[in-house]
Motif scaffolding. Structure first.
Motif, PDB file in Angstrom:
ATOM      1  N   SER A  66      32.374  29.235  41.526  1.00 26.50           N
ATOM      2  CA  SER A  66      33.415  29.501  41.389  1.00 26.50           C
ATOM      3  C   SER A  66      33.846  30.665  40.173  1.00 26.50           C
ATOM      4  O   SER A  66      34.583  31.686  40.553  1.00 26.50           O
ATOM      5  CB  SER A  66      34.350  28.113  40.972  1.00 26.50           C
ATOM      6  OG  SER A  66      35.887  28.529  40.974  1.00 26.50           O
ATOM      7  N   GLU A  67      33.234  30.378  39.070  1.00 19.51           N
ATOM      8  CA  GLU A  67      33.324  31.354  38.074  1.00 19.51           C
ATOM      9  C   GLU A  67      32.681  32.677  38.345  1.00 19.51           C
ATOM     10  O   GLU A  67      33.150  33.660  38.258  1.00 19.51           O
ATOM     11  CB  GLU A  67      32.790  30.733  36.862  1.00 19.51           C
ATOM     12  CG  GLU A  67      33.349  29.513  36.229  1.00 19.51           C
ATOM     13  CD  GLU A  67      32.777  28.912  35.008  1.00 19.51           C
ATOM     14  OE1 GLU A  67      31.615  29.206  34.632  1.00 19.51           O
ATOM     15  OE2 GLU A  67      33.309  27.857  34.656  1.00 19.51           O
ATOM     16  N   ALA A  72      34.948  34.547  40.739  1.00 15.72           N
ATOM     17  CA  ALA A  72      36.224  34.924  39.877  1.00 15.72           C
ATOM     18  C   ALA A  72      35.904  36.237  39.090  1.00 15.72           C
ATOM     19  O   ALA A  72      36.570  37.259  39.038  1.00 15.72           O
ATOM     20  CB  ALA A  72      37.002  33.976  39.014  1.00 15.72           C
ATOM     21  N   VAL A  73      34.687  36.166  38.499  1.00 19.79           N
ATOM     22  CA  VAL A  73      34.333  37.601  37.828  1.00 19.79           C
ATOM     23  C   VAL A  73      34.021  38.577  38.622  1.00 19.79           C
ATOM     24  O   VAL A  73      34.537  39.898  38.214  1.00 19.79           O
ATOM     25  CB  VAL A  73      32.946  37.251  36.788  1.00 19.79           C
ATOM     26  CG1 VAL A  73      32.415  38.569  36.420  1.00 19.79           C
ATOM     27  CG2 VAL A  73      33.304  36.092  35.689  1.00 19.79           C
ATOM     28  N   ALA A  90      35.794  39.057  41.602  1.00 13.01           N
ATOM     29  CA  ALA A  90      37.006  39.662  42.015  1.00 13.01           C
ATOM     30  C   ALA A  90      37.484  40.331  40.894  1.00 13.01           C
ATOM     31  O   ALA A  90      38.254  41.393  41.374  1.00 13.01           O
ATOM     32  CB  ALA A  90      37.803  38.188  42.159  1.00 13.01           C
ATOM     33  N   LYS A  91      37.482  40.115  39.487  1.00  9.28           N
ATOM     34  CA  LYS A  91      38.066  40.829  38.833  1.00  9.28           C
ATOM     35  C   LYS A  91      37.310  42.084  38.326  1.00  9.28           C
ATOM     36  O   LYS A  91      38.058  43.052  38.128  1.00  9.28           O
ATOM     37  CB  LYS A  91      37.831  40.002  37.356  1.00  9.28           C
ATOM     38  CG  LYS A  91      38.556  40.678  36.000  1.00  9.28           C
ATOM     39  CD  LYS A  91      38.343  39.792  35.026  1.00  9.28           C
ATOM     40  CE  LYS A  91      38.970  40.546  33.714  1.00  9.28           C
ATOM     41  NZ  LYS A  91      38.877  39.840  32.443  1.00  9.28           N
ATOM     42  N   LYS A 130      47.119  42.973  37.418  1.00  8.76           N
ATOM     43  CA  LYS A 130      47.428  41.924  37.721  1.00  8.76           C
ATOM     44  C   LYS A 130      48.887  42.018  37.104  1.00  8.76           C
ATOM     45  O   LYS A 130      49.737  41.198  37.242  1.00  8.76           O
ATOM     46  CB  LYS A 130      46.657  40.812  36.662  1.00  8.76           C
ATOM     47  CG  LYS A 130      46.920  39.479  37.302  1.00  8.76           C
ATOM     48  CD  LYS A 130      45.821  38.653  36.549  1.00  8.76           C
ATOM     49  CE  LYS A 130      46.039  37.480  37.213  1.00  8.76           C
ATOM     50  NZ  LYS A 130      45.195  36.317  36.512  1.00  8.76           N
TER      51      LYS A 130
END
Length: 67
Positions: free
Chosen positions: A48-49, A52-53, A55-56, A66
């Protein structure tokens, strides 16, 4: 009937349970189940992390803010 979880080795755990004829062996089995479930949760959290990285990073490359 629900399908077994891909990470859950039903036959292995069933065999270990059948062999757990005394209290110390049963406690060892319980510890093993807890440890393996904790490992699965940690792997899911790390995935999951990473997502997220990623996607960022994609958002920053595309210039998506954002704010």
């Amino acid at each position: 009937m629900a399908k077994p979880d891909a990470g859950y080795d039903f036959h292995r755990y069933r065999k270990l349970l059948a062999e757990a004829v005394d209290e110390p062996t049963r406690l060892t089995l319980i510890d093993l189940l807890i440890e393996e479930r904790a490992r699965e949760r940690l792997q899911a959290q790390l995935a999951s992390e990473r997502l997220a990285v990623t996607a960022k990073t994609v958002a920053s490359i595309l210039g998506i803010s954002k704010n």
